[in-house]
Design an enzyme around this catalytic site. Structure first.
Site, PDB file in Angstrom:
ATOM      1  N   ARG A 129      47.148  31.001  47.537  1.00 25.10           N
ATOM      2  CA  ARG A 129      47.916  30.912  46.289  1.00 25.10           C
ATOM      3  C   ARG A 129      49.053  31.915  46.318  1.00 25.10           C
ATOM      4  O   ARG A 129      48.829  33.112  46.545  1.00 25.10           O
ATOM      5  CB  ARG A 129      46.978  31.195  45.116  1.00 25.10           C
ATOM      6  N   LYS A 145      46.825  24.422  34.565  1.00 23.11           N
ATOM      7  CA  LYS A 145      46.004  25.604  34.270  1.00 23.11           C
ATOM      8  C   LYS A 145      45.612  25.560  32.801  1.00 23.11           C
ATOM      9  O   LYS A 145      46.470  25.584  31.919  1.00 23.11           O
ATOM     10  CB  LYS A 145      46.786  26.871  34.594  1.00 23.11           C
ATOM     11  N   THR A 154      39.477  33.315  38.539  1.00 24.63           N
ATOM     12  CA  THR A 154      39.692  34.628  37.919  1.00 24.63           C
ATOM     13  C   THR A 154      38.429  35.439  37.649  1.00 24.63           C
ATOM     14  O   THR A 154      37.473  34.945  37.057  1.00 24.63           O
ATOM     15  CB  THR A 154      40.536  34.521  36.627  1.00 24.63           C
ATOM     16  N   ARG A 207      54.474  39.790  29.318  1.00 22.15           N
ATOM     17  CA  ARG A 207      54.033  40.917  30.140  1.00 22.15           C
ATOM     18  C   ARG A 207      54.722  42.205  29.712  1.00 22.15           C
ATOM     19  O   ARG A 207      55.840  42.183  29.214  1.00 22.15           O
ATOM     20  CB  ARG A 207      54.409  40.685  31.615  1.00 22.15           C
TER      21      ARG A 207
HETATM   22  N1  LIG Z   1      52.237  39.459  44.802  1.00 14.89           N
HETATM   23  C1  LIG Z   1      51.747  40.509  44.111  1.00 14.89           C
HETATM   24  N2  LIG Z   1      52.419  41.672  44.094  1.00 14.89           N
HETATM   25  C2  LIG Z   1      51.950  42.726  43.423  1.00 14.89           C
HETATM   26  N3  LIG Z   1      50.786  42.738  42.730  1.00 14.89           N
HETATM   27  C3  LIG Z   1      50.091  41.622  42.708  1.00 14.89           C
HETATM   28  C4  LIG Z   1      50.527  40.442  43.386  1.00 14.89           C
HETATM   29  N4  LIG Z   1      49.637  39.481  43.150  1.00 14.89           N
HETATM   30  C5  LIG Z   1      48.700  40.022  42.362  1.00 14.89           C
HETATM   31  N5  LIG Z   1      48.938  41.314  42.113  1.00 14.89           N
HETATM   32  C6  LIG Z   1      48.107  42.210  41.328  1.00 14.89           C
HETATM   33  O1  LIG Z   1      46.792  41.633  41.245  1.00 14.89           O
HETATM   34  C7  LIG Z   1      46.444  41.392  39.889  1.00 14.89           C
HETATM   35  C8  LIG Z   1      45.623  40.111  39.759  1.00 14.89           C
HETATM   36  O2  LIG Z   1      46.258  39.024  40.420  1.00 14.89           O
HETATM   37  P1  LIG Z   1      46.536  37.644  39.692  1.00 14.89           P
HETATM   38  O3  LIG Z   1      47.148  36.738  40.694  1.00 14.89           O
HETATM   39  O4  LIG Z   1      45.312  37.177  38.992  1.00 14.89           O
HETATM   40  O5  LIG Z   1      47.667  38.053  38.638  1.00 14.89           O
HETATM   41  P2  LIG Z   1      47.825  37.758  37.107  1.00 14.89           P
HETATM   42  O6  LIG Z   1      49.099  38.434  36.738  1.00 14.89           O
HETATM   43  O7  LIG Z   1      46.599  38.121  36.374  1.00 14.89           O
HETATM   44  O8  LIG Z   1      47.958  36.176  37.154  1.00 14.89           O
HETATM   45  P3  LIG Z   1      48.518  35.057  36.176  1.00 14.89           P
HETATM   46  O9  LIG Z   1      49.944  35.368  35.917  1.00 14.89           O
HETATM   47  O10 LIG Z   1      48.443  33.809  36.999  1.00 14.89           O
HETATM   48  O11 LIG Z   1      47.652  35.011  34.960  1.00 14.89           O
HETATM   49  C9  LIG Z   1      47.784  41.362  39.155  1.00 14.89           C
HETATM   50  O12 LIG Z   1      47.692  41.697  37.801  1.00 14.89           O
HETATM   51  C10 LIG Z   1      48.615  42.376  39.925  1.00 14.89           C
HETATM   52  O13 LIG Z   1      48.338  43.690  39.502  1.00 14.89           O
HETATM   53  C1  LIG Z   2      44.681  32.224  36.980  1.00 10.99           C
HETATM   54  C2  LIG Z   2      45.171  32.553  35.655  1.00 10.99           C
HETATM   55  O1  LIG Z   2      46.328  32.410  35.362  1.00 10.99           O
HETATM   56  C3  LIG Z   2      44.236  33.033  34.658  1.00 10.99           C
HETATM   57  O2  LIG Z   2      43.027  33.084  34.918  1.00 10.99           O
HETATM   58  O3  LIG Z   2      44.683  33.347  33.563  1.00 10.99           O
HETATM   59  K   LIG Z   3      50.998  32.718  37.636  1.00 11.79           K
HETATM   60 MG   LIG Z   4      46.801  33.055  33.431  1.00 11.79          MG
END
Ligand SMILES: Nc1ncnc2c1ncn2[C@@H]1O[C@H](COP(=O)(O)OP(=O)(O)OP(=O)(O)O)[C@@H](O)[C@H]1O
Ligand SMILES: CC(=O)C(=O)O
Ligand SMILES: [K+]
Ligand SMILES: [Mg+2]
Length: 482
Positions: free
Chosen positions: A33, A220, A281, A74
């Site tokens: 992903r 999602k 998640t 965010r």
């Molecule tokens: N490419 C990346 N660069 C930096 N930090 C990352 C990256 N991917 C994930 N992280 C870190 O890992 C944590 C969890 O990853 P995840 O992919 O679930 O992000 P998320 O922001 O919670 O996702 P979403 O936006 O899909 O809800 C993030 O909050 C971030 O701190």
């Molecule tokens: C994957 C994701 O975006 C969430 O669990 O909120």
């Molecule tokens: K995302």
């Molecule tokens: Mg989400």
């Protein structure tokens, strides 16, 4: 043992280390992903290229999923990267702060209209609910809050309003730009965040197709509104190729206690509507800092497997954790353990339905034979689009479906489907009367069937025809030459 349930691993800084991506793939990641919420386009391009090169080198089928940020609200960034908030302290969310000017007193916002959408007394949940702030006062661009539950807070964490209802639409300008990137990377799946209606999915698909992309659409499910109305939810599922139980945001919006019921419903309903489903998640969240999962996490993964999810997903565990490879290995081990629990070969799935298409009827017939005939150990589906294996595996069975396909896109796409094992096969190179023998021999060569086994084979009269599957063959492995 073949693992049936698939693993989705999120890429990030932790998978960029020397050799990590290769180990992640060898440990069993079936889908990677790319989270467009983080990182820059060059990161995503590079990671996708590396994954595809490694998959080719090791003869693995790995799908690439691009996940749009959507209207996620965010915080911006801290000058020190993170802060630790104390319970009771005042903390200000300030849309006018510079984007990297956060401190212990407050932090910027990437969604400048948030101050207009919250009221005094509202609770804001940060970082999937780990941090809780209560709105005390609003002053122009500033939301002044009291910290109810403190802890460490780092850059770019998400903000949810307890109970849901922030106004932003599902596809932002950034998302449309990222759809162009997704088309350029040629992702196998495109995930749309915070889906509210089938129209959100149609718009994303249209933008993707206009940009020359071709991918399965993942919706999602992470808004309170989407799960409050089951007719709307059905419409969303029907408009999707894949459903993701996005427990991070969903759990925050509907409360953690309601989550298990919704998860089970989504898995069951997606399968019933012939769709693929990912459970996502905080599945092994403690492995961000620990080499072993907790018992509760082991049970969480195992329960999703027993409920019939196609895939389980790792997020921060692989993207930003200390033990990304161990997390994939732990999932692999736990899934295999859960799958030892014998799967029922009795199914009432679609028993009282009429079928409209030949390939659908063949898929259902093949599964009935496979589940009822003694000695069947494999199903072979010669497939162009992957649709026949999809329909087959919506029925519970412990017999694996080997998807022999000449189409590289199909090969990676079906890597996500539970119980489907993709095999690249150039059917056009094989004379028609040698195909049965050649595909069965391939499984024998790989040690996946034995001489006395029976195999069910589905195919069409012509090669490379979409929806042309019209034949079921029952083949004894030992007699395949006869
Ligand atoms: N490419 C990346 N660069 C930096 N930090 C990352 C990256 N991917 C994930 N992280 C870190 O890992 C944590 C969890 O990853 P995840 O992919 O679930 O992000 P998320 O922001 O919670 O996702 P979403 O936006 O899909 O809800 C993030 O909050 C971030 O701190
Ligand atoms: C994957 C994701 O975006 C969430 O669990 O909120
Ligand atoms: K995302
Ligand atoms: Mg989400």
């Amino acid at each position: 043992m073949i693992r049936r349930t698939k693993i989705v691993a999120t890429l990030g800084p932790a998978t960029d280390g020397e050799g990590v991506l290769e180990k992640l793939i060898l440990a069993g990641a079936n889908v990677v992903r790319l989270n467009f919420s983080h990182g820059c386009p060059a990161d995503h391009r590079r990671r996708a290229e590396e994954v595809r090169a490694l998959a080719k080198q090791h003869r693995r089928s790995v799908a690439v999923l691009g996940d749009l940020q959507g209207p996620k609200v965010r915080i911006s960034r801290f000058s020190a990267g993170s802060v630790t908030l104390e319970n009771g302290q005042i903390f200000t969310l300030d849309a006018s702060l510079p984007s990297d000017g956060g401190s212990i007193d407050g932090v910027g916002l990437d969604y400048t209209s948030l101050p207009d959408e919250v009221a005094i007394g509202d609770r804001l949940l940060l970082d999937d609910g780990r941090i809780v702030l209560e709105v005390e006062q609003k002053l122009g661009s500033k939301i002044i809050t009291q910290v109810i539950v403190g802890g460490s807070l780092s850059n770019n964490k998400g903000i949810n309003l307890e109970g849901g209802g922030l106004a932003a639409s599902a596809l932002t300008e950034k998302d449309f730009a990222d759809i162009l990137l997704a088309a350029e990377i040629d992702v196998d799946y495109l995930a749309v965040s915070f889906v509210r209606s089938p129209d959100d999915l149609h718009r994303a698909l249209k933008a993707l197709v206009d940009a020359g992309g071709k991918a399965g659409i993942v919706s999602k499910i992470e808004r309170a509104e989407a799960v409050a109305d089951l007719d709307l939810l059905d419409d969303i599922i029907r408009a999707s190729d894949v459903v993701m139980v996005a427990r991070g945001d969903l759990g925050v919006e509907i409360g953690d206690a309601a989550l298990i019921g919704v998860q089970k419903y989504l898995i069951k309903r997606s399968r019933a509507l012939q769709k693929v489903v990912i459970t996502a998640t905080q599945m092994m969240e403690s492995m961000i800092d620990s080499p072993l999962p907790t018992r509760a996490e082991v049970f969480d993964v195992a329960n999703a497997v027993l409920d019939g999810t196609d895939a389980v997903m790792l997020s921060g565990e692989t993207a930003a954790g200390r033990f990304p490879v161990e997390a994939v290995a732990a999932m692999d081990r736990v899934i295999l353990g859960a799958e030892k629990h014998p799967e029922s070969r009795v199914s009432s799935h679609r028993l009282h339905e009429n079928f409209v298409a030949a390939d659908e009827s063949v898929a259902m017939g093949a599964m009935y034979i496979a589940n009822h005939m003694q000695g069947v150990t494999a199903i072979i589906s010669l497939t162009e689009t992957g649709n026949t294996p999809l329909l087959m595996t919506r029925i519970f069975s412990d017999i694996p479906v080997f998807a022999f396909t000449p189409n590289a896109k199909t090969e990676s796409r079906v890597a996500l489907y539970r119980n489907v094992i993709p095999i690249s096969y150039q059917v056009a190179d094989v004379p028609a009367d040698k195909i049965n023998e050649s595909v069965v021999s391939e499984l024998l060569r790989r040690g996946l069937v034995a001489e006395r086994d029976w195999v069910i084979l589905s195919k069409g009269d012509y090669n490379n025809v979409h929806g042309g599957t019209n034949t079921i063959k029952i083949v004894n492995v030992g007699d395949r030459l006869g």
